[in-house]
Design an enzyme around this catalytic site. Structure first.
Site, PDB file in Angstrom:
ATOM      1  N   ASP A  80       6.576  21.084 -58.020  1.00  0.00           N
ATOM      2  CA  ASP A  80       5.808  21.620 -56.893  1.00  0.00           C
ATOM      3  C   ASP A  80       5.133  22.943 -57.194  1.00  0.00           C
ATOM      4  O   ASP A  80       4.278  23.384 -56.436  1.00  0.00           O
ATOM      5  CB  ASP A  80       6.737  21.822 -55.683  1.00  0.00           C
ATOM      6  CG  ASP A  80       7.652  23.019 -55.878  1.00  0.00           C
ATOM      7  OD1 ASP A  80       8.261  23.119 -56.961  1.00  0.00           O
ATOM      8  OD2 ASP A  80       7.752  23.841 -54.951  1.00  0.00           O
ATOM      9  N   CYS A 122     -18.778 -12.348 -59.955  1.00  0.00           N
ATOM     10  CA  CYS A 122     -17.533 -12.704 -60.638  1.00  0.00           C
ATOM     11  C   CYS A 122     -17.230 -11.678 -61.725  1.00  0.00           C
ATOM     12  O   CYS A 122     -17.978 -10.716 -61.929  1.00  0.00           O
ATOM     13  CB  CYS A 122     -17.634 -14.096 -61.251  1.00  0.00           C
ATOM     14  SG  CYS A 122     -18.883 -14.214 -62.558  1.00  0.00           S
ATOM     15  N   CYS A 172     -19.916 -11.033 -64.286  1.00  0.00           N
ATOM     16  CA  CYS A 172     -20.948 -10.069 -63.864  1.00  0.00           C
ATOM     17  C   CYS A 172     -20.507  -8.642 -64.170  1.00  0.00           C
ATOM     18  O   CYS A 172     -21.291  -7.812 -64.639  1.00  0.00           O
ATOM     19  CB  CYS A 172     -21.218 -10.215 -62.363  1.00  0.00           C
ATOM     20  SG  CYS A 172     -21.817 -11.835 -61.862  1.00  0.00           S
ATOM     21  N   ASP A 213      12.001  19.094 -61.320  1.00  0.00           N
ATOM     22  CA  ASP A 213      12.200  20.529 -61.245  1.00  0.00           C
ATOM     23  C   ASP A 213      13.225  20.818 -60.147  1.00  0.00           C
ATOM     24  O   ASP A 213      13.302  20.090 -59.153  1.00  0.00           O
ATOM     25  CB  ASP A 213      10.868  21.212 -60.923  1.00  0.00           C
ATOM     26  CG  ASP A 213      11.037  22.680 -60.612  1.00  0.00           C
ATOM     27  OD1 ASP A 213      11.576  23.401 -61.463  1.00  0.00           O
ATOM     28  OD2 ASP A 213      10.655  23.098 -59.506  1.00  0.00           O
ATOM     29  N   ASP A 222       5.205  24.236 -63.023  1.00  0.00           N
ATOM     30  CA  ASP A 222       5.443  22.823 -63.318  1.00  0.00           C
ATOM     31  C   ASP A 222       4.178  22.129 -63.841  1.00  0.00           C
ATOM     32  O   ASP A 222       4.254  20.990 -64.315  1.00  0.00           O
ATOM     33  CB  ASP A 222       5.922  22.079 -62.071  1.00  0.00           C
ATOM     34  CG  ASP A 222       7.253  22.612 -61.563  1.00  0.00           C
ATOM     35  OD1 ASP A 222       8.090  22.967 -62.411  1.00  0.00           O
ATOM     36  OD2 ASP A 222       7.448  22.684 -60.340  1.00  0.00           O
TER      37      ASP A 222
END
Length: 829
Positions: free
Chosen positions: A615, A12, A15, A419, A619
């Site tokens: 990309d 649980c 624990c 971008d 960036d």
């Protein structure tokens, strides 16, 4: 450094809290995250693994370092073994529970029963033996619960064990004391809890179906092409970088590679979510686990084994599932004190009902109900199951979240910065307009430009060549080809001199042609002008074309109430043209890479949860600064490494899809947490008998056990509903915070004014005789672009010039000498 461990014995959220607390106390541990769902633990720092395992063992559990395959994201598939064990326990428990219930309650519905079982003692002993057998079958509850109690780290098993033991022990006492016993409660509690555990394990197994599905995609064998031309089928594990493998229709690629020979149509839906096959030719990249739908090809392996795209996807999904979302912190704090609090409530309940004079049997029944109805499991599973399922849904659609925080934060996004080049646009110029002069056809203009530009390496030249080849034009020979950097190219085509380049590279353009050129520039296009034998023959306009889904992506974001910001290093005119086409709200033009990061920071300060979509290498700073960095998968490795979310394909529509998924997951987590808290807040007082004096509501311990069994199951099943979400369907998009729908014409252009670094330069000048000389020199210096001011003195024969770094000393010297004075020295102050 981070190490990954497999942890056993957790039942649980309590624990999880105990394990994390124990490991954090180990020297060298900087951070630790434990997952109840995957039974795994990630430990950051330079702690000794033996010390970590020892700390876990001391807390009452066991841990071991995961092997290499687990480190690369292989899911914990031991849930299947746990399910089989629980199923066996449940079947055996039911086999003994059935006669126990028949003996204890059969007389209520007039079931036949041996006469000796009508007597109080024989009947009780029979029930006791059957209940004892059920306790032995489910001894795991007692072993785990007792260990937790002895170590002062009680867990859910402690609650179950104490509830069943209290029911059994009290029944043994009253059996021989001549009172009413209820051994069936002890047997029923254990059986129902086992049923709940089985349902939970089965449901948890379904949450890892996405990872197992990805693993199943990987082919088991590969057909290698040997140097002698023969083919050999080998296990995928034997494929090495540089090996050549054969692909035929219906077969899966065993490794990431490059097509060397042949043409194939490839189904990449397993990785990108895109169902339309992609044509591959020599030089095209291919990915492991994608399927050849038609054709034949020979490919060369570039990445194999755990370095393939598929393996990295599996690793990313698994790692995300093992991390914790920030929203889980509240549940963690509650879970850390939940079990001790329940034990305290059960004790108080017993004492109160004893004081109220309801008797020992009634008080024990209420205390047992409190113990068995409370469920810390639901708290522990509320967040991880939703994260696991959400990560899997994202992976199926080509969206990878690196961790749980990224998935949660994506659901909170209020602004998206994108971008332009390579993200909103294709990143490569293409011919958009052919405008021939009077008496010249489009084909003639393009044919002459084709011959001239074929020998050029400039990106614009390649776009012209590509357009001509696409139209099937015949290439003519170009003699005397010459490049003029910054201006254009020239040569002889068909015996006639041809020039192509900017407006100043040939004879002056007419007024009409200049107006056309200005119009093209305002549209964000780059015009190339061509002359033949000094006569203007036409204009070819080029532009970085928008991706087909750019406009729809921005539109979807606007409809979702998300502010859209476009970042570009282009000039404002080009930026404005693109913004008008896609409907971006705000545009920042003329930016350097570091300035993009600054814009992201300023948007965050509004305040907003900001995502950056990019990309390229430039960036990476902005992707890192943003709350959520989203990298287009077709981009560079640096951008992908800097991002928090990776879109495997080049599909921009996955940006709003990722946000939709994040919102759904966040909502699902909130639902799960609400149910977990609401269930316990409602159930524990009911079990304690709070409502008996008011409404007469009394909860039998067996119904409490049933409720506990179903609570975790409900949480997991609610998370599995995420598999039904259609994240690419924007028909139900609703703005979360912003109520105003942004029109495509509403666009604000911001040109960032970068103030260059200014520096003082000392000039020693000879020849100045009077104030008029001073004035002439001052005017000449301040007319130089980049010069802010000039302080000139004819008496001292010097000038102090404030200019930016881009102004060359030669430019300053030339400005002064042109006025008839000599510059003896120039130095920085």
């Amino acid at each position: 450094p981070m190490a990954k461990y497999a942890v056993k014995g957790m039942s649980c959220a309590a624990c999880v809290s105990h394990v994390e607390k124990a490991v954090r106390s180990v020297e060298g541990v900087t951070d630790v995250t434990v997952s109840l769902l995957t039974n795994s633990m990630e430990v950051s720092g330079n702690a000794d693994p033996k010390s970590v395992c020892a700390a876990v063992k001391k807390a009452g559990y066991s841990a071991s370092l995961s092997d290499a395959s687990l480190l690369k994201g292989a899911p914990d598939l031991k849930n299947e073994q746990a399910s089989r064990s629980l199923l066996l326990r449940l079947v055996l428990s039911v086999c003994f529970l059935a006669p126990l219930m028949w003996i204890s309650m059969g007389h209520m519905i007039s079931l036949p029963m041996p006469s000796f079982l009508h007597a109080h003692l024989p009947k009780g002993i029979a029930e006791m033996i059957l209940a004892l057998v059920i306790c032995v079958i489910n001894r795991a509850f007692f072993i785990s619960g007792t260990k937790g109690l002895v170590r002062l780290t009680p867990n859910m098993d402690t609650l179950v064990a104490m509830g069943a033991a209290a029911a059994f022990g009290y029944s043994v006492y009253v059996l021989f004391a001549g009172g009413d016993y209820y051994f069936e409660s002890a047997g029923m509690i254990l059986t129902l809890i086992t049923l709940g555990k089985l349902l939970e394990a089965r449901a948890k197994g379904k949450t890892t179906s996405a990872i197992r599905g990805l693993m199943d995609l990987a082919p088991k064998t590969a057909v290698l092409l040997r140097p002698d031309g023969s083919e050999e089928t080998v296990p995928v594990s034997e494929v090495r970088i540089g090996d050549r493998f054969v692909i035929r229709s219906g077969s899966a690629f065993p490794a990431d590679g490059t097509v060397v020979e042949g043409n194939v149509s490839v189904d990449e839906s397993a990785l990108t979510g895109e169902s339309i096959p992609v044509d591959k030719e020599p030089g095209s990249p291919v990915s492991a686990a994608t399927v050849c739908r038609s054709g034949y090809a020979v490919c060369e392996a570039v990445k194999v084994g755990e370095d393939t795209t598929l393996s990295q996807i599996i690793a990313m999904v698994s790692d995300a599932s093992a991390t914790k979302a920030p929203i889980a912190k509240t549940a963690d704090r509650v879970a850390s004190v939940f079990v001790p609090a329940v034990l305290g409530i059960a004790l108080v309940t017993f004492i109160v009902w004893m004081i109220a004079g309801r008797g020992v049997e009634f008080a024990i029944a209420r205390a047992i109900s409190v113990l068995v109805i409370s469920c810390p499991c639901a708290l522990g599973l509320a967040t991880p199951v939703a994260i696991m399922v959400g990560s899997g849904v994202g992976a199926k659609n080509g969206i990878l979240f690196k961790d749980a925080t990224a998935l949660e934060t994506t659901g909170r996004i209020e602004a998206v910065a994108l971008d332009k080049t390579g993200t909103l646009t294709a990143g490569l110029p293409a011919v958009t307009d052919l405008i021939p002069a009077s008496g010249i056809s489009e084909s003639e203009l393009l044919e002459k430009a084709y011959a001239l530009e074929k020998k050029s390496e400039h990106p614009l030249a390649k776009a012209v060549v590509g357009c001509a080849e696409h139209r099937g034009l015949k290439l003519k020979e170009c003699a005397g080809f010459e490049v003029f950097p910054g201006n254009g190219v020239s040569g002889s085509v068909g015996g006639k001199s041809v020039r192509g380049g900017n407006a100043g590279f040939g004879p002056e353009l007419s007024e009409t042609d200049r107006i056309t050129a200005d119009r093209l520039a305002e549209e964000g296009k780059t015009p190339l002008f061509f002359w033949e034998e000094g006569q203007f023959i036409g204009t070819i306009a080029l532009a970085d074309t928008l991706k087909p889904d750019a406009g729809e992506t921005i539109g979807s974001l606007n409809r979702m109430g998300i502010r859209t910001v476009m970042l570009t290093g282009d000039n404002p005119k080009t930026a404005a043209s693109v913004a008008r086409q896609i409907g971006a709200e705000t545009v920042f033009a003329g930016l350097k890479p570091q300035e993009k990061a600054g814009i992201i920071q300023s948007v965050r300060n509004e305040p907003s949860v900001v995502a950056m979509v990019g990309d390229g290498i430039n960036d990476a700073p902005a992707l890192t600064v943003a709350d959520v960095g989203i990298a287009i998968g077709a981009g560079t490795d640096i951008a992908i490494d800097a991002a928090h979310v990776v879109l495997i394909g080049n599909d921009l529509e996955n940006v709003p899809a990722a946000i939709r998924l994040g919102r759904k997951v966040l909502r699902n987590i909130r639902e799960n947490l609400f149910w977990a808290f609401f269930y316990n807040v409602l159930g524990i007082p009911l079990a304690a008998g709070v409502w008996i004096p008011v409404f007469g509501w009394e909860l039998h311990p067996m119904f409490g056990a049933l409720a506990m069994s179903l609570s975790s199951f409900c949480v997991v099943m609610n998370a599995l509903r995420l598999n039904l979400v259609r994240i690419k369907d924007g028909s139900r998009d609703r703005p979360v915070r912003r109520l105003k729908k942004v029109k495509k014409t509403e666009c604000k252009i911001h040109t960032e004014e970068r103030k260059p670094a200014m520096k003082e330069r000392y000039m020693k000048i000879e020849g100045m005789m009077c104030p008029h000389c001073e004035a002439r020199v001052k005017k000449a210096l301040e007319s130089v672009a980049g010069v802010k001011s000039a302080d000139v003195s004819h008496l001292e024969g010097r000038a102090l010039v404030s200019a930016d770094d881009s102004v060359a000393d030669e430019a300053l010297k030339s400005a002064v000498t042109e006025q008839g004075y000599d510059v003896v020295e120039i130095r920085a102050e």
